[in-house]
Design an enzyme around this catalytic site. Structure first.
Site: not given
Length: 364
Positions: A249, A143, A253, A225, A193
Site C-alpha cells: 500500500d 488490514y 504510492d 525500509d 521485514k
C-alpha cells in the site's frame, strides 16, 4: 469465430464517468472484430444517491455475470458525512475485493522518457525513464487479521490490529509474481521485514522455496525500509517488486509519486476466479475521484485507458490489443499532447476528450 468479452463498466463518481467514456471509446476502436459486451452499473456515491447503497445487489450481479470489471473511482465530499462503513470507498470497493477474492494488486509505475521532467527526482536518476511493476498481496496481513478493534484497558484506550499470513497466501501471490516476471525482465525483488516480523520470516522463506521452481528468474530480497530508500536512489534498478499488503500500500504510492503524475498510472486487482490461464479482475486508475476537477473536462484519461489495456492482457489474453493501446498512449505523449497534470511549456494542452481522441487516432 469472434471472441466475446463481457465487461462490467462501473464509472462511479467525480471524474470517473469522464475518463471512463474515453476508455470505452478506445476499447471500441481497438476491439473491432471482437464482440464487446459492456454492462454499465452504478457504484459508489452515484449508487448511494440512486439506491441508498454504494454497491447495489444489481451491480454485484452484473459483475458476477461478467468476465472482468472496469472501475472508475468512487467517493467525494458529498458522502463524507455518512458513517464510515457506508461511505463509497469502504462500502463499494472493499466489498468487491472481498467478494471476488481479489488477492493480487498490480500497480505499474511507468515514467516515460518524455515525462521525466515531471518526476521529483534528480534528472540523472530518471534519465530514459523507468518501468516498475509493484505486486501487492491484497487480502491478508494487517488490514484483515483478527483480533482487531479498540477497547479500554486500565482506563486507557488500546487499539489492536493483528498481522497474519498463511504460507498458502504467500505462495499464491508469489507464484503469480514469478509468472509475471517471466513476461518481463525475469527479475523479481521481494520486500519484507524479516529482521523484526515473524511474518517477514515466513514471507522470505516461502519466496525462496518458490524460486526453486523458477530458476530463470533472478530473485533478490530487500527490507521494506531499505526498499523505500533504494526506489529513490535508483528506480531504474528495479523491474518487478512483490510484497505484502501494508508495505505494498505504501510503496506503490511512493513509486507512483516518483513518476510525476498518478493520472498516468493504471492498476489491476486479480482474483482467484480463472478461465484457463486468465483471471477475473478489477481494473481501475491508481488515482481517486478528484471532485475538485470533476465536470471540467480536464482530467487525464490515460490511467483509465491503460487500465483497460491491463484488462485485455490479464483477463482476456489479448496481449496484441493491449500493446496497441500502450503504443498509442506513448505515441500521443511523444507527439507533445498533455493534459493539465503533465503539462509543461512547449507542449500542447488538451482536455479529457481530446486526449482520448488522439489516442484513438494513434491506434493505427
Amino acid at each position: 469465430m469472434t471472441q466475446k468479452i463481457s465487461i462490467a463498466v462501473l464509472a462511479g463518481d467525480g471524474i470517473g464517468p469522464e475518463v471512463m467514456a474515453e476508455a470505452v471509446k478506445v476499447l471500441h476502436a481497438v476491439g473491432r472484430g471482437l464482440t464487446l459486451e459492456l454492462h454499465e452499473a452504478l457504484v459508489g456515491g452515484a449508487a448511494i444517491d440512486a439506491t441508498g447503497q454504494a454497491l447495489p445487489k444489481e451491480t454485484l450481479k452484473t459483475c458476477e455475470s461478467s468476465d472482468a470489471i472496469l472501475f472508475g473511482s468512487v467517493g467525494g465530499p458529498k458522502w463524507e458525512a455518512l458513517p464510515a462503513n457506508e461511505q463509497p470507498e469502504r462500502a463499494a470497493l472493499l466489498p468487491l475485493r472481498k467478494h471476488f477474492e481479489l488477492f493480487a494488486n498490480l500497480r505499474p509505475a511507468i515514467c516515460l522518457p518524455e515525462l521525466t521532467a515531471a518526476s521529483p527526482l534528480r534528472p540523472d536518476l530518471v534519465e530514459g525513464g523507468f518501468d516498475i511493476l509493484c505486486i501487492r498481496e491484497l487480502t491478508g496481513g494487517l488490514y484483515f487479521g483478527q483480533p482487531k478493534g479498540t477497547r479500554e484497558e486500565n482506563g486507557e484506550r488500546v487499539a489492536i490490529d493483528t498481522m497474519i499470513y498463511r504460507a498458502s497466501e504467500v505462495q499464491r501471490i508469489g507464484r503469480l509474481a514469478f509468472e509475471i516476471a517471466r513476461t518481463r525482465k525475469r527479475k523479481l525483488t521481494s520486500v519484507d521485514k524479516m529482521n523484526v516480523l515473524e511474518n517477514g520470516l515466513l514471507w522470505r522463506s516461502v519466496i525462496n522455496e518458490l524460486a526453486a521452481d523458477y530458476p530463470d528468474v533472478e530473485v533478490s530480497h530487500l527490507l521494506v525500509d531499505n526498499a523505500a530508500m533504494q526506489f529513490i536512489r535508483n528506480p531504474r534498478g528495479f523491474d518487478l517488486v512483490v510484497t505484502e499488503n501494508t508495505f505494498g500500500d505504501i510503496l506503490s504510492d511512493e513509486l507512483a509519486m516518483l513518476t510525476g503524475s498518478i493520472g498516468m498510472l493504471p492498476s489491476a486487482s486479480l482474483g482467484t476466479r480463472q478461465r484457463g490461464d486468465f483471471r477475473f479482475g478489477l481494473y481501475e486508475p491508481s488515482g481517486g475521484s478528484a471532485p475538485d476537477i470533476a465536470g471540467k473536462g480536464i482530467a487525464n484519461p490515460i490511467a483509465q485507458i491503460l487500465s483497460a489495456a491491463m484488462m485485455l492482457r490479464h483477463s482476456f489474453g489479448l496481449n496484441e490489443l493491449a500493446q496497441r493501446i500502450d503504443r498509442a498512449v506513448r505515441k500521443t505523449i511523444s507527439q507533445g499532447f498533455r493534459t493539465r497534470d503533465i503539462f509543461s511549456d512547449g507542449h500542447k494542452l488538451v482536455g479529457t476528450a481530446e486526449m482520448g481522441a488522439k489516442i484513438v487516432e494513434n491506434l493505427g
